[in-house]
Design an enzyme around this catalytic site. Structure first.
Site, PDB file in Angstrom:
ATOM      1  N   CYS A 154     -26.098  97.151  21.691  1.00  0.00           N
ATOM      2  CA  CYS A 154     -26.407  96.285  20.563  1.00  0.00           C
ATOM      3  C   CYS A 154     -25.146  95.529  20.183  1.00  0.00           C
ATOM      4  O   CYS A 154     -24.043  95.925  20.563  1.00  0.00           O
ATOM      5  CB  CYS A 154     -26.861  97.120  19.381  1.00  0.00           C
ATOM      6  SG  CYS A 154     -28.261  98.179  19.760  1.00  0.00           S
TER       7      CYS A 154
ATOM      8  N   ARG B  54     -25.509  91.094  24.238  1.00  0.00           N
ATOM      9  CA  ARG B  54     -25.441  92.560  24.270  1.00  0.00           C
ATOM     10  C   ARG B  54     -26.798  93.217  24.050  1.00  0.00           C
ATOM     11  O   ARG B  54     -26.971  94.410  24.309  1.00  0.00           O
ATOM     12  CB  ARG B  54     -24.479  93.057  23.190  1.00  0.00           C
ATOM     13  CG  ARG B  54     -23.058  92.631  23.380  1.00  0.00           C
ATOM     14  CD  ARG B  54     -22.205  93.118  22.244  1.00  0.00           C
ATOM     15  NE  ARG B  54     -22.101  94.557  22.240  1.00  0.00           N
ATOM     16  CZ  ARG B  54     -21.146  95.248  22.849  1.00  0.00           C
ATOM     17  NH1 ARG B  54     -20.207  94.618  23.496  1.00  0.00           N
ATOM     18  NH2 ARG B  54     -21.124  96.556  22.800  1.00  0.00           N
TER      19      ARG B  54
ATOM     20  N   TRP C  58     -30.733  96.290  21.166  1.00  0.00           N
ATOM     21  CA  TRP C  58     -31.314  96.675  22.446  1.00  0.00           C
ATOM     22  C   TRP C  58     -31.906  98.049  22.181  1.00  0.00           C
ATOM     23  O   TRP C  58     -31.187  99.020  21.971  1.00  0.00           O
ATOM     24  CB  TRP C  58     -30.238  96.730  23.526  1.00  0.00           C
ATOM     25  CG  TRP C  58     -30.757  97.010  24.904  1.00  0.00           C
ATOM     26  CD1 TRP C  58     -31.206  96.083  25.805  1.00  0.00           C
ATOM     27  CD2 TRP C  58     -30.855  98.280  25.548  1.00  0.00           C
ATOM     28  NE1 TRP C  58     -31.592  96.728  26.971  1.00  0.00           N
ATOM     29  CE2 TRP C  58     -31.387  98.067  26.836  1.00  0.00           C
ATOM     30  CE3 TRP C  58     -30.563  99.594  25.159  1.00  0.00           C
ATOM     31  CZ2 TRP C  58     -31.621  99.101  27.738  1.00  0.00           C
ATOM     32  CZ3 TRP C  58     -30.797 100.629  26.059  1.00  0.00           C
ATOM     33  CH2 TRP C  58     -31.325 100.362  27.331  1.00  0.00           C
TER      34      TRP C  58
ATOM     35  N   ASN D 271     -24.853 100.881  16.920  1.00  0.00           N
ATOM     36  CA  ASN D 271     -24.967 100.755  18.377  1.00  0.00           C
ATOM     37  C   ASN D 271     -24.743 102.146  18.948  1.00  0.00           C
ATOM     38  O   ASN D 271     -23.749 102.788  18.606  1.00  0.00           O
ATOM     39  CB  ASN D 271     -23.887  99.787  18.884  1.00  0.00           C
ATOM     40  CG  ASN D 271     -23.847  99.696  20.401  1.00  0.00           C
ATOM     41  OD1 ASN D 271     -24.826 100.006  21.071  1.00  0.00           O
ATOM     42  ND2 ASN D 271     -22.714  99.281  20.934  1.00  0.00           N
ATOM     43  N   GLY D 272     -25.654 102.612  19.814  1.00  0.00           N
ATOM     44  CA  GLY D 272     -25.468 103.937  20.412  1.00  0.00           C
ATOM     45  C   GLY D 272     -26.649 104.835  20.145  1.00  0.00           C
ATOM     46  O   GLY D 272     -27.740 104.374  19.806  1.00  0.00           O
TER      47      GLY D 272
ATOM     48  N   GLU E 291     -25.876  93.511  46.441  1.00  0.00           N
ATOM     49  CA  GLU E 291     -25.558  92.712  45.249  1.00  0.00           C
ATOM     50  C   GLU E 291     -26.485  91.484  45.149  1.00  0.00           C
ATOM     51  O   GLU E 291     -26.947  91.137  44.063  1.00  0.00           O
ATOM     52  CB  GLU E 291     -24.080  92.298  45.277  1.00  0.00           C
ATOM     53  CG  GLU E 291     -23.625  91.362  44.182  1.00  0.00           C
ATOM     54  CD  GLU E 291     -23.799  91.898  42.753  1.00  0.00           C
ATOM     55  OE1 GLU E 291     -24.130  93.077  42.586  1.00  0.00           O
ATOM     56  OE2 GLU E 291     -23.637  91.095  41.828  1.00  0.00           O
TER      57      GLU E 291
ATOM     58  N   LYS F 232     -28.953  90.755  42.040  1.00  0.00           N
ATOM     59  CA  LYS F 232     -28.918  89.518  41.252  1.00  0.00           C
ATOM     60  C   LYS F 232     -30.322  88.945  41.141  1.00  0.00           C
ATOM     61  O   LYS F 232     -30.748  88.528  40.073  1.00  0.00           O
ATOM     62  CB  LYS F 232     -27.995  88.463  41.894  1.00  0.00           C
ATOM     63  CG  LYS F 232     -26.516  88.687  41.728  1.00  0.00           C
ATOM     64  CD  LYS F 232     -25.949  88.420  40.358  1.00  0.00           C
ATOM     65  CE  LYS F 232     -25.964  89.625  39.454  1.00  0.00           C
ATOM     66  NZ  LYS F 232     -24.989  90.653  39.605  1.00  0.00           N
TER      67      LYS F 232
ATOM     68  N   GLU G   3     -32.537  91.100  38.780  1.00  0.00           N
ATOM     69  CA  GLU G   3     -32.156  91.059  37.372  1.00  0.00           C
ATOM     70  C   GLU G   3     -32.676  89.826  36.648  1.00  0.00           C
ATOM     71  O   GLU G   3     -33.127  89.933  35.521  1.00  0.00           O
ATOM     72  CB  GLU G   3     -30.619  91.042  37.237  1.00  0.00           C
ATOM     73  CG  GLU G   3     -29.968  92.361  37.455  1.00  0.00           C
ATOM     74  CD  GLU G   3     -28.476  92.289  37.137  1.00  0.00           C
ATOM     75  OE1 GLU G   3     -27.779  91.518  37.810  1.00  0.00           O
ATOM     76  OE2 GLU G   3     -28.032  92.996  36.223  1.00  0.00           O
TER      77      GLU G   3
ATOM     78  N   HIS H 101     -35.868 101.847  60.315  1.00  0.00           N
ATOM     79  CA  HIS H 101     -36.185 103.232  59.953  1.00  0.00           C
ATOM     80  C   HIS H 101     -37.082 103.303  58.719  1.00  0.00           C
ATOM     81  O   HIS H 101     -37.152 104.337  58.065  1.00  0.00           O
ATOM     82  CB  HIS H 101     -34.891 104.018  59.714  1.00  0.00           C
ATOM     83  CG  HIS H 101     -34.029 104.072  60.939  1.00  0.00           C
ATOM     84  ND1 HIS H 101     -34.324 104.863  62.020  1.00  0.00           N
ATOM     85  CD2 HIS H 101     -32.927 103.368  61.281  1.00  0.00           C
ATOM     86  CE1 HIS H 101     -33.415 104.675  62.967  1.00  0.00           C
ATOM     87  NE2 HIS H 101     -32.558 103.756  62.539  1.00  0.00           N
TER      88      HIS H 101
ATOM     89  N   LYS I  49     -25.722  93.531  28.376  1.00  0.00           N
ATOM     90  CA  LYS I  49     -24.492  93.287  29.111  1.00  0.00           C
ATOM     91  C   LYS I  49     -23.656  94.542  29.263  1.00  0.00           C
ATOM     92  O   LYS I  49     -23.044  94.792  30.289  1.00  0.00           O
ATOM     93  CB  LYS I  49     -23.692  92.208  28.371  1.00  0.00           C
ATOM     94  CG  LYS I  49     -22.413  91.803  29.059  1.00  0.00           C
ATOM     95  CD  LYS I  49     -22.699  91.021  30.306  1.00  0.00           C
ATOM     96  CE  LYS I  49     -21.477  90.629  31.073  1.00  0.00           C
ATOM     97  NZ  LYS I  49     -21.795  90.199  32.437  1.00  0.00           N
TER      98      LYS I  49
HETATM   99  O1  M6R Z   1     -19.346  96.622  32.466  1.00  0.00           O
HETATM  100  P1  M6R Z   1     -19.607  97.307  33.764  1.00  0.00           P
HETATM  101  O2  M6R Z   1     -19.027  96.630  34.925  1.00  0.00           O
HETATM  102  O3  M6R Z   1     -19.210  98.765  33.719  1.00  0.00           O
HETATM  103  O4  M6R Z   1     -21.181  97.285  33.909  1.00  0.00           O
HETATM  104  C1  M6R Z   1     -21.834  97.946  34.950  1.00  0.00           C
HETATM  105  C2  M6R Z   1     -23.254  97.470  35.090  1.00  0.00           C
HETATM  106  O5  M6R Z   1     -23.982  97.749  33.934  1.00  0.00           O
HETATM  107  C3  M6R Z   1     -23.342  95.972  35.389  1.00  0.00           C
HETATM  108  O6  M6R Z   1     -22.623  95.634  36.536  1.00  0.00           O
HETATM  109  C4  M6R Z   1     -24.811  95.556  35.570  1.00  0.00           C
HETATM  110  O7  M6R Z   1     -25.318  96.090  36.744  1.00  0.00           O
HETATM  111  C5  M6R Z   1     -24.905  94.030  35.551  1.00  0.00           C
HETATM  112  N1  M6R Z   1     -26.063  93.631  34.814  1.00  0.00           N
HETATM  113  C6  M6R Z   1     -24.961  93.439  36.890  1.00  0.00           C
HETATM  114  O8  M6R Z   1     -25.255  92.087  36.926  1.00  0.00           O
END
Ligand code: M6R
Length: 608
Positions: free
Chosen positions: A2, A27, A74, A100-101, A481, A485, A488, A504, A603
């Site tokens: 959050c 966030r 969030w 937050n938390g 990766e 992307k 996401e 496999h 984020k």
């Molecule tokens: O802040 P961090 O690099 O520790 O975050 C790790 C992941 O949460 C972050 O890389 C997440 O997978 C992103 N949304 C990737 O685009």
């Protein structure tokens, strides 16, 4: 997860809070709210959905005051409804709280309050904090100190109290909070992006700190109520870096910022002649380094993909056996940690709960502890003995791009530093350092791919519900990766796989038109990969390949080739990921998705 902002000063607080929340919305963005300190009551506004709903409410139901708190959520406890949005208040409306938390003893506290006759209005753990504060006695700070022993879990909280309209109290255990010092005004926020346009003088609160923030003073106390000193830092990030700067989305801006981000990261760690690295034993003593035998890289998400690449780099350049772990797994297994292991927490935010827990565990196990991080002063920064700052600047788009490529570069620099302390330096280092300096240009070329090719690639992927991303060797993590992307931000299912593993299992998915994205630059495994792609074509699937230099045999098997320049093989992942970032971006835009704030994501994942 959050975003939190608190302000005490001379300005009308509503625009200040809304502006801060706009900068923090990345966030978390499923609901938002604010509390404004009026003359004799706390005005509360809350709205489900994006921040714009709260903005509309604030327009139609104006509140006035010069102190208050804001929140963008969030959801963890309770659906993202208006009732569950923050601020939450106690039964009397005496205090208002943003949080937050997670309060881990939620169930027992909830039961206790209900048994005491409290009529809870929400499903949130945050309301429990407000109710506890409301039942305490004394000033807001005294009340906070009184309830701290009752709270278990990870929290960053900012509270206001009706009878002290000129005070905001912040406290944390886990998620970050930063206090900003202005002229005749002071602020507190989840991160510095919300403060940069008002001040660059900040204090990062430590776990257990309670900050009593007034317009002209800030007092920081430990949990026993004793005043503590925290260093005031002056940040060098400037506010323009958290604006879109003419780009349609932050993500697109950040993709195009990669050449500069990489250049800055490389230059930050080169020696004066720019022929070697200047990392001074990574900050460890010669004695500590002499016993080094193994490396553990721990991270989550995209940062974990950087670690997978890092393993190839570190093993090849230093000969040190390197393990890569999801931080969330590492913390719950029994890794063999000791003084002979270098544990590196790789994290853009420096606040990812699992990564921090894994790093804590490494520290307790006596490992040498380092972090590769994009946020100076963050929790991982403060936890680690050795710190490498990726010079990506603020990354606002939830999908990580420039933070990832700078992590890749930082891990190469770290490997070069380890070579130097192990006495392995030779011509390879000079060559790699020169290649690192040429890398920003290569990334620029990768960014300049003909837009027509993206149009075709977008069509291939956007019309399908699933796709497979394949790579081999050091480029296999780039396939992972690329698939992440796409998932996401487009919400299309994509799976990254080492190409040799395709037959496999995943080969069963292939049929006419099924898109397969291959990361296929020239190199030791390209012939093998082309063999895998022949198997793909034989099943009628469509192939989109990222390739460097001469497409070689690829043009016979690929329907579409996205060309990238050829660079040193250990740096090829940096260049190869660029078209995959752009491809995911274009598909998401084509599908009309919210690129910068994709659904369900946040984020910075500050809960386990
Ligand atoms: O802040 P961090 O690099 O520790 O975050 C790790 C992941 O949460 C972050 O890389 C997440 O997978 C992103 N949304 C990737 O685009």
């Amino acid at each position: 997860m959050c975003g939190i902002i608190g302000y005490v000063g001379a300005d009308e607080v509503v625009p200040v809070l809304l502006d801060g929340l706009r900068r923090l919305e990345y966030r978390g963005y499923d609901s938002a709210g604010m509390a404004v300190m009026g003359a004799d009551e706390i005005g509360i506004l809350r709205a489900a959905g994006k921040l714009k709903n709260l903005e509309q409410k604030a327009y139609h139901e104006p509140l006035h005051g010069t102190a208050g708190v804001g929140h963008t959520r969030w959801a963890t406890h309770g659906a993202p409804t208006e009732a569950n949005a923050h601020p939450q208040t106690d039964a009397e409306g005496l205090v208002a709280v943003v949080h937050n938390g997670i309060v881990e003893n939620y169930v027992s506290l909830r039961k206790e309050l209900q048994e005491a006759g409290v009529d809870l209005q929400s499903d949130t753990d945050t309301e429990l904090i407000a109710q506890l504060l409301g039942r305490e006695k004394g000033t807001l700070t005294e009340r906070v100190l009184g309830i701290l022993p009752r709270l278990e879990g990870q929290y960053a909280v900012v509270a206001v109290y009706r009878t002290e309209p000129d005070v905001v109290v912040a406290f944390r255990n886990g998620p970050p909070l930063v206090v900003g010092f202005g002229e005749g005004e002071n602020m507190v926020a989840s991160d510095i992006t919300a403060l940069l346009h008002r001040t660059r003088r900040v204090v990062f609160l430590e776990n257990g700190d309670v900050a009593e923030v007034r317009a002209d003073s800030v007092r920081i106390l430990d949990p026993s109520g004793l005043e503590v000193e925290r260093p005031v830092e002056t940040l060098d990030w400037d506010a323009a870096r958290v604006e879109k700067g003419g780009y349609r989305h932050f993500m697109l801006k950040e993709i195009f910022e990669q050449p500069d981000a990489i250049r800055n990261t490389v230059l930050a760690y080169l020696d004066a002649e720019r022929r070697g690295v200047n990392l001074d034993g990574l900050g460890f003593s010669a004695e500590e380094l002499s016993g080094l035998r193994r490396v553990h890289l721990v991270a989550c998400g995209t940062s974990w993909h950087a670690c997978l690449v890092g393993k190839f780099v570190i093993e090849e350049l230093t000969g040190l056996p390197t393990e890569v772990d999801y931080a969330s797994e590492y913390r719950y297994r029994q890794p063999l940690i000791g003084g002979d292991v270098l544990v590196v927490g790789v994290t853009q935010s420096g606040e990812t709960a699992d990564t921090l827990a894994a790093m804590e565990m490494a520290r307790e196990g006596g490992a040498l502890l380092a972090t590769v991080c994009n946020s100076r002063g963050s929790s991982s920064w403060r936890l680690a003995t050795s710190r490498m700052l990726t010079q990506a600047g603020p990354e606002i788009g939830v999908a990580s791009t420039k933070a990832f490529t700078t992590q890749l570069v930082a891990l190469v620099l770290m490997a070069l530093a380890l070579r130097s302390v192990r006495g392995l330096t030779d011509a390879t280092d000079v060559e790699l350092v020169a290649e690192l300096q040429r890398l920003p240009l290569a990334v620029e070329q990768a960014l300049a791919i003909d837009p027509e090719l993206y149009r075709d690639g977008t069509e291939m992927l956007a019309d399908a519900t699933d796709s497979l991303y394949l790579g081999r060797g050091i480029l296999y993590p780039i396939a992972l990766e690329g698939a992440l992307k796409l998932k996401e931000i487009s919400y299309l299912h994509a799976e990254g796989y080492p190409a040799g593993e395709m037959k496999h299992g995943p080969i069963a998915l292939l049929q006419e038109g099924f898109p397969v994205v291959a990361v296929a630059p020239e190199g030791a495994t390209r012939e093998k990969l082309i063999g895998n792609l022949m198997e793909v074509r034989a099943r009628g699937a469509a192939v989109l390949a990222v390739s460097d230099g001469d497409a070689g045999g690829l043009d016979h098997v690929a329907d579409l080739v996205l060309p990238v320049p050829r660079v040193h093989p250990l740096l090829q992942p940096v260049v190869a990921v660029v078209p995959l970032q752009l491809l995911a971006y274009h598909v998401a835009v084509e599908l009309g998705n919210d690129v910068d704030q994709p659904r369900n994501l946040a984020k910075s994942v500050t809960v386990e």
